[in-house]
Design a protein around this motif. Structure first.
Motif, PDB file in Angstrom:
ATOM      1  N   ALA A  86       0.882  -1.187   0.000  1.00  0.00           N
ATOM      2  CA  ALA A  86       0.000   0.000   0.000  1.00  0.00           C
ATOM      3  C   ALA A  86       0.904   1.217   0.000  1.00  0.00           C
ATOM      4  O   ALA A  86       2.074   1.126   0.387  1.00  0.00           O
ATOM      5  CB  ALA A  86      -0.892   0.006   1.233  1.00  0.00           C
ATOM      6  N   VAL A  87       0.361   2.347  -0.457  1.00  0.00           N
ATOM      7  CA  VAL A  87       1.168   3.569  -0.479  1.00  0.00           C
ATOM      8  C   VAL A  87       0.448   4.695   0.255  1.00  0.00           C
ATOM      9  O   VAL A  87      -0.766   4.656   0.426  1.00  0.00           O
ATOM     10  CB  VAL A  87       1.488   4.029  -1.920  1.00  0.00           C
ATOM     11  N   GLY A  88       1.234   5.686   0.667  1.00  0.00           N
ATOM     12  CA  GLY A  88       0.657   6.895   1.259  1.00  0.00           C
ATOM     13  C   GLY A  88       0.878   6.994   2.753  1.00  0.00           C
ATOM     14  O   GLY A  88       1.267   6.024   3.403  1.00  0.00           O
ATOM     15  N   PRO A 146       2.205   9.929  -3.122  1.00  0.00           N
ATOM     16  CA  PRO A 146       2.406   8.487  -3.289  1.00  0.00           C
ATOM     17  C   PRO A 146       1.306   7.803  -4.106  1.00  0.00           C
ATOM     18  O   PRO A 146       1.587   6.938  -4.940  1.00  0.00           O
ATOM     19  CB  PRO A 146       2.386   7.972  -1.847  1.00  0.00           C
ATOM     20  N   GLU A 147       0.038   8.227  -3.898  1.00  0.00           N
ATOM     21  CA  GLU A 147      -1.092   7.582  -4.576  1.00  0.00           C
ATOM     22  C   GLU A 147      -0.983   7.724  -6.100  1.00  0.00           C
ATOM     23  O   GLU A 147      -1.548   6.930  -6.854  1.00  0.00           O
ATOM     24  CB  GLU A 147      -2.422   8.177  -4.084  1.00  0.00           C
ATOM     25  N   LYS A 148      -0.263   8.738  -6.542  1.00  0.00           N
ATOM     26  CA  LYS A 148      -0.093   8.965  -7.985  1.00  0.00           C
ATOM     27  C   LYS A 148       0.620   7.769  -8.637  1.00  0.00           C
ATOM     28  O   LYS A 148       0.411   7.473  -9.826  1.00  0.00           O
ATOM     29  CB  LYS A 148       0.722  10.249  -8.178  1.00  0.00           C
ATOM     30  N   HIS A 196      -7.105  -2.399   1.070  1.00  0.00           N
ATOM     31  CA  HIS A 196      -6.946  -1.356   2.085  1.00  0.00           C
ATOM     32  C   HIS A 196      -5.737  -0.482   1.787  1.00  0.00           C
ATOM     33  O   HIS A 196      -4.935  -0.777   0.895  1.00  0.00           O
ATOM     34  CB  HIS A 196      -6.840  -1.980   3.474  1.00  0.00           C
ATOM     35  N   GLY A 197      -5.600   0.605   2.548  1.00  0.00           N
ATOM     36  CA  GLY A 197      -4.484   1.520   2.372  1.00  0.00           C
ATOM     37  C   GLY A 197      -3.328   1.184   3.295  1.00  0.00           C
ATOM     38  O   GLY A 197      -3.205   0.040   3.770  1.00  0.00           O
ATOM     39  N   SER A 198      -2.493   2.177   3.554  1.00  0.00           N
ATOM     40  CA  SER A 198      -1.243   1.941   4.279  1.00  0.00           C
ATOM     41  C   SER A 198      -1.408   2.014   5.795  1.00  0.00           C
ATOM     42  O   SER A 198      -0.434   1.847   6.528  1.00  0.00           O
ATOM     43  CB  SER A 198      -0.201   2.961   3.821  1.00  0.00           C
ATOM     44  N   ALA A 199      -2.632   2.253   6.253  1.00  0.00           N
ATOM     45  CA  ALA A 199      -2.970   2.226   7.692  1.00  0.00           C
ATOM     46  C   ALA A 199      -1.892   2.845   8.574  1.00  0.00           C
ATOM     47  O   ALA A 199      -1.351   2.167   9.459  1.00  0.00           O
ATOM     48  CB  ALA A 199      -3.277   0.788   8.118  1.00  0.00           C
ATOM     49  N   PRO A 200      -1.591   4.124   8.380  1.00  0.00           N
ATOM     50  CA  PRO A 200      -0.518   4.737   9.177  1.00  0.00           C
ATOM     51  C   PRO A 200      -0.779   4.657  10.681  1.00  0.00           C
ATOM     52  O   PRO A 200       0.171   4.630  11.475  1.00  0.00           O
ATOM     53  CB  PRO A 200      -0.508   6.202   8.721  1.00  0.00           C
ATOM     54  N   ALA A 213      -0.968  -5.452  11.921  1.00  0.00           N
ATOM     55  CA  ALA A 213      -1.784  -5.422  10.692  1.00  0.00           C
ATOM     56  C   ALA A 213      -2.123  -6.830  10.232  1.00  0.00           C
ATOM     57  O   ALA A 213      -1.364  -7.777  10.442  1.00  0.00           O
ATOM     58  CB  ALA A 213      -1.023  -4.687   9.589  1.00  0.00           C
ATOM     59  N   ASN A 214      -3.269  -6.955   9.590  1.00  0.00           N
ATOM     60  CA  ASN A 214      -3.711  -8.241   9.061  1.00  0.00           C
ATOM     61  C   ASN A 214      -3.058  -8.480   7.687  1.00  0.00           C
ATOM     62  O   ASN A 214      -3.298  -7.726   6.755  1.00  0.00           O
ATOM     63  CB  ASN A 214      -5.239  -8.202   8.919  1.00  0.00           C
ATOM     64  N   PRO A 215      -2.259  -9.535   7.546  1.00  0.00           N
ATOM     65  CA  PRO A 215      -1.591  -9.780   6.253  1.00  0.00           C
ATOM     66  C   PRO A 215      -2.431 -10.629   5.294  1.00  0.00           C
ATOM     67  O   PRO A 215      -2.001 -10.925   4.179  1.00  0.00           O
ATOM     68  CB  PRO A 215      -0.347 -10.563   6.670  1.00  0.00           C
TER      69      PRO A 215
HETATM   70  P1  NAD Z   1      -6.661   2.526   5.289  1.00  0.00           P
HETATM   71  O1  NAD Z   1      -7.250   1.420   4.505  1.00  0.00           O
HETATM   72  O2  NAD Z   1      -5.193   2.629   5.284  1.00  0.00           O
HETATM   73  O3  NAD Z   1      -7.127   2.396   6.802  1.00  0.00           O
HETATM   74  C1  NAD Z   1      -8.499   2.444   7.210  1.00  0.00           C
HETATM   75  C2  NAD Z   1      -8.648   1.734   8.575  1.00  0.00           C
HETATM   76  O4  NAD Z   1      -8.512   0.329   8.387  1.00  0.00           O
HETATM   77  C3  NAD Z   1      -7.561   2.129   9.581  1.00  0.00           C
HETATM   78  O5  NAD Z   1      -8.116   2.170  10.876  1.00  0.00           O
HETATM   79  C4  NAD Z   1      -6.552   1.006   9.479  1.00  0.00           C
HETATM   80  O6  NAD Z   1      -5.821   0.794  10.680  1.00  0.00           O
HETATM   81  C5  NAD Z   1      -7.438  -0.179   9.155  1.00  0.00           C
HETATM   82  N1  NAD Z   1      -6.716  -1.174   8.333  1.00  0.00           N
HETATM   83  C6  NAD Z   1      -6.391  -1.057   7.023  1.00  0.00           C
HETATM   84  N2  NAD Z   1      -5.712  -2.130   6.613  1.00  0.00           N
HETATM   85  C7  NAD Z   1      -5.604  -2.948   7.675  1.00  0.00           C
HETATM   86  C8  NAD Z   1      -5.001  -4.217   7.883  1.00  0.00           C
HETATM   87  N3  NAD Z   1      -4.367  -4.893   6.903  1.00  0.00           N
HETATM   88  N4  NAD Z   1      -5.050  -4.764   9.103  1.00  0.00           N
HETATM   89  C9  NAD Z   1      -5.692  -4.126  10.090  1.00  0.00           C
HETATM   90  N5  NAD Z   1      -6.284  -2.936   9.986  1.00  0.00           N
HETATM   91  C10 NAD Z   1      -6.249  -2.346   8.778  1.00  0.00           C
HETATM   92  O7  NAD Z   1      -7.338   3.873   4.758  1.00  0.00           O
HETATM   93  P2  NAD Z   1      -7.011   5.394   5.141  1.00  0.00           P
HETATM   94  O8  NAD Z   1      -6.721   5.494   6.592  1.00  0.00           O
HETATM   95  O9  NAD Z   1      -8.124   6.160   4.557  1.00  0.00           O
HETATM   96  O10 NAD Z   1      -5.715   5.767   4.320  1.00  0.00           O
HETATM   97  C11 NAD Z   1      -4.379   5.745   4.851  1.00  0.00           C
HETATM   98  C12 NAD Z   1      -3.384   6.034   3.733  1.00  0.00           C
HETATM   99  O11 NAD Z   1      -3.458   4.996   2.756  1.00  0.00           O
HETATM  100  C13 NAD Z   1      -3.679   7.325   2.992  1.00  0.00           C
HETATM  101  O12 NAD Z   1      -2.440   7.940   2.701  1.00  0.00           O
HETATM  102  C14 NAD Z   1      -4.368   6.867   1.722  1.00  0.00           C
HETATM  103  O13 NAD Z   1      -4.189   7.751   0.655  1.00  0.00           O
HETATM  104  C15 NAD Z   1      -3.642   5.564   1.466  1.00  0.00           C
HETATM  105  N6  NAD Z   1      -4.402   4.603   0.649  1.00  0.00           N
HETATM  106  C16 NAD Z   1      -3.670   3.815  -0.175  1.00  0.00           C
HETATM  107  C17 NAD Z   1      -4.301   2.827  -0.914  1.00  0.00           C
HETATM  108  C18 NAD Z   1      -3.441   1.935  -1.751  1.00  0.00           C
HETATM  109  O14 NAD Z   1      -2.230   1.945  -1.620  1.00  0.00           O
HETATM  110  N7  NAD Z   1      -4.021   1.132  -2.621  1.00  0.00           N
HETATM  111  C19 NAD Z   1      -5.679   2.623  -0.811  1.00  0.00           C
HETATM  112  C20 NAD Z   1      -6.402   3.433   0.067  1.00  0.00           C
HETATM  113  C21 NAD Z   1      -5.745   4.418   0.808  1.00  0.00           C
END
Ligand code: NAD
Length: 357
Positions: free
Chosen positions: A72-74, A87-89, A280-284, A292-294
């Motif tokens: 995931a990125v961002g 990063p999303e670009k 899902h995204g990068s879950a900062p 994190a769930n793999p």
């Molecule tokens: P997110 O999917 O990263 O997280 C949303 C929620 O779900 C958070 O509470 C996170 O902790 C939880 N979560 C996500 N993946 C998880 C996992 N594998 N295991 C456990 N919990 C998980 O979405 P966001 O918070 O809106 O975005 C965070 C960053 O990620 C932003 O910079 C966004 O632009 C980027 N993003 C990237 C992608 C991608 O790379 N494809 C997709 C969506 C968002």
């Protein structure tokens, strides 16, 4: 011939979850699968080193690979960069450059996790839908687009929904082929009663269906499809739809399952070369904590085996291994509901890898 797999861990939890998927790939290689594995930077981590989120070197490796696995990125560190450097670009760049026009988004709910959904367990337990979304055309890319000034001084925003026959034909074929690997039922979603572009969509999908008489084709208006997805989602096998409708419906379908950490995705080109990633995204908020769930990333490897490497048995084995660890009661924090054993990212990856050994 050796299949080349490019690993792009990305940012946030990306490197943590991808490391577990690589464990699975390494086991498959040790078992005799003919693959090579390379890694490169993408997203914020690539920006930090090269000043851009999709470095030329990464793009060249991606072009040369048979399949790409992306974490995931961002993240907040890069949120204030100008749009072209965010990063999303990199994701849009990869999809565009690799001509990945067919986006596969399964919504699967393992019966063991039925309580995680906001819908009643009997409505969603065992749910297994595949949404095929057209990814490189439609209103998100159509020209002309913009915001213009009208004569009366008011501003007007406009976008164009445009699909050519060849664009519809190739996504329809992709969806029919996928339906053949499943229950052979395809529902094409449009708004043919209002939008001419999707009237053509319906016409072309119907025409292509003549080549796939073994697949049962139905059509549904998008408003009804949204309703049916929350009313009785198990009626669907494969759904195919436009870029924007697919964007919305696939998120709704994903949320039916209630577990964002469980859902993989694939984006394919005309030759089934693909980029595979969790939805899902990068879950900062949880990055670096090992919680994190793999499984979404590991299930993305299963999709890679099915669609790019044409190894359906290995795909089944990976999916069965995930099913088994869930049955054993292993749960990462996001899918833990008071029962079973709470495990870390690495413990979950190890458990799946051990099942496959
Ligand atoms: P997110 O999917 O990263 O997280 C949303 C929620 O779900 C958070 O509470 C996170 O902790 C939880 N979560 C996500 N993946 C998880 C996992 N594998 N295991 C456990 N919990 C998980 O979405 P966001 O918070 O809106 O975005 C965070 C960053 O990620 C932003 O910079 C966004 O632009 C980027 N993003 C990237 C992608 C991608 O790379 N494809 C997709 C969506 C968002």
């Amino acid at each position: 011939m050796t299949k080349k797999i490019l690993i792009l861990p990305g940012d946030g939890i990306g490197p943590e979850i991808v490391a577990e998927a690589v464990k699975v790939l390494e086991i498959l290689r040790a078992r005799g699968l003919d693959i090579s594995i390379e890694q490169a930077l993408v997203g914020g981590s690539a920006y930090d080193k090269y000043g851009k989120p999709l470095p030329d070197e990464t793009l060249a490796l991606a072009r040369n690979a048979d399949a790409v696995l992306l974490g995931a990125v961002g993240g907040p560190r890069w949120d204030n960069l100008e749009p072209g450097l965010r990063p999303e670009k990199a994701l849009l760049g990869l999809r565009y450059e690799l001509k990945l026009f067919s986006n596969l988004r399964p919504a699967i709910l393992y019966p063991q996790l039925a309580n995680a959904s906001t819908l009643k367990p009997e409505v969603v337990a065992g749910l297994n839908i595949m949404i095929v979304r057209e990814l490189t055309g439609g209103i998100y890319f159509g020209e002309p687009r913009g915001v213009r000034q009208l004569e009366n001084g008011e501003k007007q925003g406009y976008n164009t929904l445009v699909y050519s026959e060849s664009e519809i034909e190739r996504i329809a074929r992709s969806a029919f082929e996928i339906a053949r690997l499943r229950q052979r039922r395809l529902c094409s979603v449009d708004k043919a009663n209002v939008l001419e572009a999707t009237r053509l969509w319906r016409e072309v999908v119907t025409r292509v269906s003549q080549e796939y008489k073994d697949v049962e084709l139905s059509h549904m208006y998008v408003d009804n499809a949204a309703m049916q997805l929350v009313r009785a989602p198990k009626q669907f096998d494969v759904m195919v739809t436009t870029n924007m409708f697919g964007d919305i419906l696939s998120d709704a379908a994903a949320m039916l399952t209630g577990s964002i950490g469980m859902l993989p995705s694939a984006s394919l080109d005309a030759n089934n070369k693909g980029m595979y990633e969790p939805i899902h995204g990068s879950a900062p908020d949880i990055a670096g904590q090992g919680v994190a769930n793999p499984l979404a990333t590991i299930l993305s490897v299963a999709m890679m085996m099915r669609y790019t490497l044409a190894e359906p048995e290995i795909a089944d084995q990976i999916e069965t291994a995930v099913d088994q660890v869930l049955t054993q009661g292993l749960r990462t924090a996001d899918i833990y509901a008071g029962e079973g054993k709470k495990v870390t990212t690495a413990q979950m990856g190890d458990a799946v890898a051990k099942m496959l050994q």
